[in-house]
Design an enzyme around this catalytic site. Structure first.
Site, PDB file in Angstrom:
ATOM      1  N   LYS A 135     -20.436  33.347   0.329  1.00 56.81           N
ATOM      2  CA  LYS A 135     -21.458  33.133   1.353  1.00 56.81           C
ATOM      3  C   LYS A 135     -20.826  32.929   2.729  1.00 56.81           C
ATOM      4  CE  LYS A 135     -24.883  30.420   0.323  1.00 56.81           C
ATOM      5  NZ  LYS A 135     -25.689  29.208   0.048  1.00 56.81           N
ATOM      6  N   GLU A 141     -10.140  30.858  -3.058  1.00 57.99           N
ATOM      7  CA  GLU A 141      -9.795  31.733  -4.178  1.00 57.99           C
ATOM      8  C   GLU A 141     -10.302  33.153  -3.955  1.00 57.99           C
ATOM      9  OE1 GLU A 141     -10.421  27.535  -5.812  1.00 57.99           O
ATOM     10  OE2 GLU A 141     -11.382  28.875  -4.371  1.00 57.99           O
ATOM     11  N   GLY A 207     -25.017  28.167  -5.474  1.00 59.05           N
ATOM     12  CA  GLY A 207     -24.261  29.199  -6.166  1.00 59.05           C
ATOM     13  C   GLY A 207     -24.621  29.342  -7.629  1.00 59.05           C
ATOM     14  N   ARG A 208     -24.812  28.229  -8.331  1.00 55.72           N
ATOM     15  CA  ARG A 208     -25.101  28.293  -9.763  1.00 55.72           C
ATOM     16  C   ARG A 208     -26.523  28.750 -10.060  1.00 55.72           C
ATOM     17  NH1 ARG A 208     -24.305  23.290  -7.850  1.00 55.72           N
ATOM     18  NH2 ARG A 208     -25.894  21.663  -8.066  1.00 55.72           N
ATOM     19  N   GLU A 293     -22.478  20.931 -13.303  1.00 58.61           N
ATOM     20  CA  GLU A 293     -22.355  20.792 -11.852  1.00 58.61           C
ATOM     21  C   GLU A 293     -23.633  20.243 -11.259  1.00 58.61           C
ATOM     22  OE1 GLU A 293     -19.762  23.495  -9.213  1.00 58.61           O
ATOM     23  OE2 GLU A 293     -21.803  24.230  -8.858  1.00 58.61           O
ATOM     24  N   HIS A 324     -16.510  29.072 -38.200  1.00 58.08           N
ATOM     25  CA  HIS A 324     -15.154  28.993 -38.732  1.00 58.08           C
ATOM     26  C   HIS A 324     -14.233  28.236 -37.777  1.00 58.08           C
ATOM     27  CE1 HIS A 324     -15.850  31.798 -42.104  1.00 58.08           C
ATOM     28  NE2 HIS A 324     -16.764  32.303 -41.291  1.00 58.08           N
ATOM     29  N   LYS A 457     -10.498  20.439  -3.906  1.00 52.08           N
ATOM     30  CA  LYS A 457     -10.185  21.557  -3.014  1.00 52.08           C
ATOM     31  C   LYS A 457      -9.477  21.079  -1.751  1.00 52.08           C
ATOM     32  CE  LYS A 457     -14.387  23.322  -2.806  1.00 52.08           C
ATOM     33  NZ  LYS A 457     -15.491  24.258  -2.504  1.00 52.08           N
TER      34      LYS A 457
END
Length: 707
Positions: A135, A141, A207-208, A293, A324, A457
């Site tokens: 954005k 990153e 964002g999520r 979050e 399993h 961060k």
């Protein structure tokens, strides 16, 4: 929420992800079409962006959008992190049967360079398109990976001769192979992306919660606008159910209330999501961000501490894989783990086991039916268990009856869909979005901020100089962090074959330290160096002078696998092997033309060098003063002009050093050193015939005892 009130109180923002899926010109919408929030027509803005995304997707899918050489796009790589990655990759994986033939999406998120390396491996740059999703166009990153991708594109196109080696050609390549999802158009343009090829979204969508915004552009390209519209309609269906259904029949509300009950009253610490649909294998990871979050908060919306546990630890794997792995704990462990089982009645690829095994699996067995039998059996076992009496009735030995009994009464929720269509995937996502909202409302927290991700961060930027070798920055760290970074900075090893490794892996293009003893020469053989991806280093003509200065720190490019053109070394002693014996530091200073100075930072209180043995057998000794033998080094100008150098920085730990071979012909009278450089004393004779003079360079800090 749907009306646009600022329920994100800590950021004073509306929360309007539900507006992203409202139908265009819909009748009877609440709020009505054209509703305004903070002076903006929400519906008009959303659909203008959607139309732009759809038009772009159609161009790529039809082949109208081409790369720099005119070839159509075959691979789309989405570069993002958090909600700009987890949502797109999950939906792409879930809807793979709907992806257009000949198109593929890949997703880069991790700043670990392995991620971008692997995702670009074996790709044709002429048919690859990158979507950079950020954005603010400033996410560390994402922008780091975007630059790596841009460098890869340039290198590949140049290497194949597809473009010329000019700035104009590079710019043209970026314009055809990069688009952005961002509102920071100035930064987008500075990167080289045409702002017309940037798709925006708004601060009222977190964002999520953003997969159904322009963040999903990569998926729109893959599955097409029509399937994306069906995807959005699934969201809207659940939105309307949440808005209109009575609480006692409102599925997101009931599931949210149950989760609060499990967490706060039954003390469940985690929540399993178990999709019995392989295409949903990324759904648990997606829900981890959406739920944890959002509701992992210890402060209420009004700033007061919470009075109950909040948030659930979401985790899971597709069945039957999980059966399993961890179902043992869910069935018989001491912890209560509520579990959501998700399945579809009609698989995308119905297959039959035509042979069978002659026992449990009959010939012609519908494999999806066998799969679903596991789905139903697991929820039945968790609900009703198996009593000790039932175990005994099977003739089980009494000593193992307790181990084979199941308590049951372990909560599950089963979600069964007709098929994994775009609409169903949209419904699933919206269901959990509203579960999150319900829980946050009960707990009185702001489910739409995420301040908990900020501190790490910020600290990463503070720690980075220490990781890069800044002694002052390392000294400023707490003892735990300092110890960890120091361990990370420990040297690599020089193997008997003469190449550098960390563990068993050859290191190429990285800042490397060598471990040697007095029998090794430290000279990497040319053949071995090339074979293991290391650039050889060799003779350099230059004056000898002071170089131990922080301004010569290696650039970050060395961590990108490029051989540096400058050498970082601090507090260096130079030994002239085979020339003469230096009995003390004053003699060394006289020969090298340098005055000894006080110890540099990081070496206070250390004893520099006791005895150094050269390959000729001659020794150089020093007085036990806290001083360096000398501060002389290879001229920076010469090193910068030599592309053959690999950085071999002395670590300063016991027994660590590095070596250079310098041609003795760097001493002619016409050699011009840099300004402020002190050349070697003219009293140092060149060997007869101008033969190479071997310098042994040893790092000063902190000690080199008995070397």
């Amino acid at each position: 929420m749907i009306a646009g009130e600022h329920i994100n109180v800590t950021e004073d923002r509306a929360v309007l992800h539900t507006a992203l899926r409202r139908p265009k010109d819909g009748v009877g919408l609440v709020p009505p079409t054209g509703f305004v929030v903070d002076g903006a027509d929400i519906d008009a803005d959303v659909h203008a962006t959607l139309d732009k995304v759809y038009a772009f997707a159609d161009k790529v899918r039809s082949g109208a959008w081409t790369g720099i050489t005119g070839k159509s796009i075959k691979t789309v790589i989405n570069i993002g992190i958090g909600g700009s990655d987890l949502g797109p990759v999950m939906v792409y994986e879930a809807l793979k049967p709907y992806v257009q033939a000949g198109l593929e999406c890949r997703f880069v998120s991790n700043i670990d360079p392995t991620d971008v390396y692997e995702k670009t491996a074996n790709l044709d740059p002429e048919t690859t398109l990158f979507i950079v999703a950020s954005k603010t166009f400033g996410t560390l990153e994402t922008l780091t990976n975007a630059r790596l991708a841009r460098e890869w594109l340039w290198n590949q196109l140049l290497g194949s001769g597809a473009i010329e080696d000019t700035d104009a050609a590079r710019a043209a390549a970026v314009a055809r192979h990069f688009v952005a999802v961002s509102t920071a158009l100035d930064k987008v343009a500075a990167f080289g992306i045409d702002p017309e090829n940037a798709f925006g979204f708004w601060d009222w969508v977190g964002g999520r919660f953003s997969i159904d915004s322009a963040i999903g552009t990569s998926v729109v390209v893959a599955i097409g606008p029509d399937n994306w519209r069906a995807f959005l309609s699934g969201f809207h269906t659940v939105d309307e159910h949440m808005r209109t259904a009575p609480l006692e029949r409102n599925v997101p509300v009931l599931m949210g209330l149950l989760n609060v009950w499990y967490s706060n009253f039954l003390k469940a610490q985690s929540h399993a999501v178990l999709p019995y649909a392989q295409y949903l294998h990324r759904f648990p990871a997606y829900l981890q961000q959406l739920t944890m979050e959002s509701n992992g908060k210890s402060v209420r919306w009004d700033g007061t501490p919470v009075t109950t546990d909040t948030g659930e630890i979401f985790w899971g794997e597709p069945g039957t894989n999980g059966q399993h792995a961890f179902y043992q704990l869910i069935h018989q462990g001491t912890r209560l783990v509520p579990a959501d089982f998700i399945a579809v009645a009609n698989p995308a690829h119905p297959l039959k086991d035509e042979t069978g095994d002659g026992a449990a699996v009959e010939p012609g067995q519908d494999v999806h039916g066998l799969f679903m039998a596991n789905f139903f059996a697991q929820t039945k076992a968790l609900a009703f268990g198996k009593t000790a009496a039932e175990v005994r009735a099977e003739g089980t030995d009494e000593s193992v009856v307790p181990a084979r009994s199941f308590s049951g009464n372990r909560p599950t929720t089963s979600i069964l869909a007709p098929a994994l269509t775009p609409s169903v995937v949209g419904q699933l996502i919206a269901l959990y979005e509203h579960i999150v909202f319900t829980e946050g409302t009960i707990w009185g927290i702001d489910s739409f901020d995420q301040w908990g991700v900020e501190l790490g961060k910020q600290l990463a930027l503070q720690v980075a100089p220490a990781v890069d070798g800044d002694a002052d920055a390392l000294a400023a760290q707490d003892s735990s962090t300092k110890a960890l970074i120091s361990k990370y900075l420990e040297p690599a090893q020089l193997t008997p074959n003469g190449y550098v490794t960390r563990g068993d892996v050859p290191v190429a293009g990285l800042r490397t330290r060598l471990v040697v003893d007095d029998r090794e020469t430290l000279a990497l053989q040319l053949g071995e160096a090339v074979a293991h991806g290391l650039e050889p280093f060799g003779g350099v003509s230059c004056p000898v002078h002071e170089l131990a200065d922080d301004r010569h720190r290696l650039p970050g490019a060395i961590r990108q696998g490029r051989v540096p053109r400058e050498l970082l070394v601090r507090d260096i002693g130079v030994v002239f092997e085979g020339a003469r014996r230096f009995d003390d530091v004053d003699a060394a200073a006289a020969v090298t033309g340098r005055e000894l100075g006080p110890p540099r930072r990081g070496i206070q209180g250390s004893r520099q060098i006791d005895v150094i043995r050269g390959s000729s057998g001659l020794e150089v000794g020093s007085t036990p003063r806290h001083q360096q033998v000398a501060h002389c080094q290879v001229c920076l100008r010469a090193v910068e002009q030599s592309p053959r150098f690999v950085d071999l920085e002395g670590s300063g730990f016991i027994g660590h050093a590095h070596s250079l071979t310098v041609d003795s012909r760097c001493y002619p009278a016409d050699a011009v050193p840099h300004q402020d450089c002190r050349p070697a004393s003219p009293t140092v004779p060149a060997p007869p015939g101008g033969e190479a003079l071997s310098f042994r360079v040893l790092a000063g800090p902190p000690t080199l005892h008995g070397f």
